[in-house]
Each structure stands twice: as structure tokens, then as C-alpha cells.
Write a protein that holds these residues in place. Structure first.
Motif, PDB file in Angstrom:
ATOM      1  N   TYR A 195      30.999  -2.509 -20.938  1.00 22.36           N
ATOM      2  CA  TYR A 195      31.340  -1.166 -21.415  1.00 22.36           C
ATOM      3  C   TYR A 195      32.854  -1.002 -21.538  1.00 22.36           C
ATOM      4  O   TYR A 195      33.356  -0.504 -22.559  1.00 22.36           O
ATOM      5  N   LYS A 229      34.237  -3.542 -24.436  1.00 22.69           N
ATOM      6  CA  LYS A 229      33.739  -3.529 -25.813  1.00 22.69           C
ATOM      7  C   LYS A 229      33.302  -2.161 -26.332  1.00 22.69           C
ATOM      8  O   LYS A 229      33.207  -1.993 -27.551  1.00 22.69           O
ATOM      9  N   MET A 230      33.042  -1.187 -25.469  1.00 19.80           N
ATOM     10  CA  MET A 230      32.418   0.038 -25.947  1.00 19.80           C
ATOM     11  C   MET A 230      33.131   1.319 -25.552  1.00 19.80           C
ATOM     12  O   MET A 230      33.017   2.324 -26.247  1.00 19.80           O
ATOM     13  N   THR A 259      23.856  -6.324 -35.343  1.00 19.81           N
ATOM     14  CA  THR A 259      24.460  -5.064 -34.930  1.00 19.81           C
ATOM     15  C   THR A 259      25.557  -5.332 -33.901  1.00 19.81           C
ATOM     16  O   THR A 259      25.660  -6.438 -33.346  1.00 19.81           O
ATOM     17  N   TYR A 260      26.365  -4.305 -33.637  1.00 17.26           N
ATOM     18  CA  TYR A 260      27.466  -4.499 -32.687  1.00 17.26           C
ATOM     19  C   TYR A 260      26.923  -4.778 -31.285  1.00 17.26           C
ATOM     20  O   TYR A 260      27.457  -5.631 -30.561  1.00 17.26           O
ATOM     21  N   THR A 261      25.865  -4.071 -30.886  1.00 15.11           N
ATOM     22  CA  THR A 261      25.287  -4.298 -29.558  1.00 15.11           C
ATOM     23  C   THR A 261      24.736  -5.715 -29.437  1.00 15.11           C
ATOM     24  O   THR A 261      24.941  -6.391 -28.419  1.00 15.11           O
ATOM     25  N   GLU A 262      24.038  -6.169 -30.471  1.00 13.67           N
ATOM     26  CA  GLU A 262      23.542  -7.545 -30.465  1.00 13.67           C
ATOM     27  C   GLU A 262      24.687  -8.544 -30.396  1.00 13.67           C
ATOM     28  O   GLU A 262      24.599  -9.554 -29.689  1.00 13.67           O
TER      29      GLU A 262
END
Length: 288
Positions: free
Chosen positions: A94, A97-98, A186-189
Motif C-alpha cells: 500500500y 504502490k497505492m 490491471t494495476y492491482t494484478e
């Protein structure tokens, strides 16, 4: 050029000397523990010492079995890692990256503060908050037990795992993520299937460092574990390897004192094994 090379040679020599000092300290500590710890193991007997289930160092007929301490340290460390590793890695993902900039900065400050808190403060927090809560929650006569110690250790280990894992994730080349996104992920993947596997060497390092912190902690667990030489049980008062040494060293003498040095030797051996595992896992986890 000659002056530059001479300066570089001087600094190389200085760094070499400092490195040799580190090696010398490790060798000195190893020799000291071996000289101090082996005699008691020889007198007591290796199997009686390592696999004995009773510790009564001050009794008329003393017993020096440290299996309860070994199992307690292993169970407590593994229990703490079961909690702290998933939480720490997800928190690191987190932050790296987020999280928005201000949020990441605030959480990072909190993590750094957790790392800077002394062990005795964690112990006081455990005594005042965790131990009474465990006693009430599970309706126990005493909340100072292995479960409380595991919770405290999990909190103490978190900063190491979060900081090291975040650093490893930030070091992953941007090209890896850009290539994954370009292929339609996807970004999460991308984060969990590309960035995190690419950073596995640093993540494994953080877990091993956290393991070393947990297995080597003494003061905090002494204050919340009950400090009784029982075979481990989740709601039983227990004693760790570190607390066994810390709690009796001040008044020990003779064979009892030698046995405490032997416990320190066993703990030192565990730390060496952790470092060996670290080298093996990080070497396998390196991105080539």
C-alpha cells in the motif's frame, strides 16, 4: 589521477579495517559463548540439556532441561510472524504502490515511530492493555501467557517487515510494471503478480530480520509472558530462551550460571541458522 587512486586506496584500506573489526567481534563473541557454554552442556549431558522438560536451577536436586524454552521461542516467533508477515507485506504494498503522498508519509512516520519505541515501552503497553484484555476476553485467571507475548512480538516485528519490504518494492524497475500494463494487466494484478514477485528477495530479507527481532527479544516478553518454565501452551505462562537468561543471570552461580551461558549459546546458534536461511532464500529470490 595518481592522487585520486591514492585516496581511493586509503579509503579501501579504512573500509577493510572496519570490516575486519566486524569479523573480529563476531569471532570473539563466538569463542566466548563456546568457552562459557560448552562446559555446562558437557556436565549436564547434551540430550538432558536440550530435550529435558524440567528447569529447576535452584532446587536441591537441580534440573536443567531447556526444551520448554526452545519450543516457547519457536511457537512465539512463528505465531508472531503468522500475524505480522501478511499485515506487514500488505502495508508495504500500500505504501509503495497505492497510497497517496500525504497518506503514505503519515503512515511511514508511524512505522518509523514504532521502530524507535524501546522494548520496555512495548512491555508496559502489553502489561497495561494486552494482558488485562486477554484475561477478560478469554475468561482466564491470568492474562500473562504465550498468546499475549505473541501479540506483543507481532507488533514489534511489523516495522522491520514494512520498512524493508517497501524499500524492496520501490527498487523494482518501472519497466516491469509498464510492460505488464502494456500487455493488458490491471494495476492491482501488476503489483501482486509482477512487482511483488520481483521484490521477493527484499521481502524475504524483511521476514528473516523480523524473525531475528522476535526470537531475540527479552524485556517485552518477560513482562507479558508470565516468565514460568512451563511447556508451552497458548494460554499458559511461559519463559522464552532470552527471558530464561535475563531473569536468572543476576543471582546465578556455579553450574546454574554456566547453564545460562549454554542457553545463550543455543540462542546464538539459532541466530546463525536464521542468517544461513537468509542467505539461501535471498540468493534463490534474486532477479537475474
Amino acid at each position: 589521477m595518481k592522487k585520486q587512486k591514492s585516496v581511493e586506496n586509503i579509503f579501501k584500506t579504512i573500509f577493510l579495517i572496519f570490516g575486519m573489526f566486524s569479523i573480529a567481534f563476531v569471532i570473539f563473541i563466538s569463542i566466548f559463548l563456546i568457552i562459557s557454554g560448552v562446559p555446562a552442556i558437557t556436565k549436564i549431558g547434551f540430550f538432558k540439556f536440550m530435550f529435558g522438560t524440567k528447569w529447576a536451577s535452584t532446587a536441591a536436586k537441580p534440573s536443567f532441561g531447556i526444551l520448554p524454552f526452545i519450543l516457547t521461542s519457536v511457537y512465539g516467533t512463528c505465531g508472531a510472524l503468522l500475524v505480522s508477515v501478511p499485515v506487514g507485506i500488505f502495508c508495504a504494498v500500500y505504501l509503495a504502490k497505492m497510497a497517496p503522498g500525504p497518506v503514505a508519509a503519515a503512515v511511514r512516520e508511524a512505522v518509523d515511530l514504532l521502530a524507535a519505541i524501546p522494548s520496555v515501552v512495548y512491555g508496559l503497553f502489553g502489561m497495561i492493555i494486552i494482558v488485562p484484555s486477554v484475561r477478560k476476553l478469554f475468561n482466564l485467571p491470568d492474562g500473562a501467557n504465550l498468546f499475549s507475548a505473541t501479540v506483543v512480538l507481532a507488533i514489534m516485528v511489523l516495522p522491520s517487515i514494512i520498512s524493508e519490504s517497501e524499500t524492496a518494492l520501490r527498487a523494482v524497475p518501472k519497466e516491469y510494471e509498464e510492460g505488464s500494463l502494456a500487455l493488458g494487466a490491471t494495476y492491482t494484478e501488476t503489483v501482486f503478480k509482477v512487482s511483488l514477485p520481483a521484490a521477493r528477495s527484499g521481502v524475504l530479507t524483511s521476514v528473516i530480520l523480523g524473525t531475528g527481532r522476535a526470537i531475540g527479544e527479552a524485556m517485552a516478553v518477560m513482562m507479558v509472558a508470565g516468565n514460568v518454565a512451563n511447556m508451552p501452551g497458548i494460554f499458559k505462562s511461559v519463559r522464552f530462551l532470552t527471558t530464561a537468561v535475563a531473569s536468572e543471570m543476576s543471582y546465578s552461580s556455579g553450574l546454574q550460571r554456566q547453564a545460562l551461558f549454554s542457553i545463550a549459546l543455543v540462542l546464538f546458534f539459532f541466530i546463525i541458522m536464521i542468517n544461513v536461511v537468509l542467505r539461501k532464500l535471498t540468493s534463490k529470490g534474486e532477479v537475474k
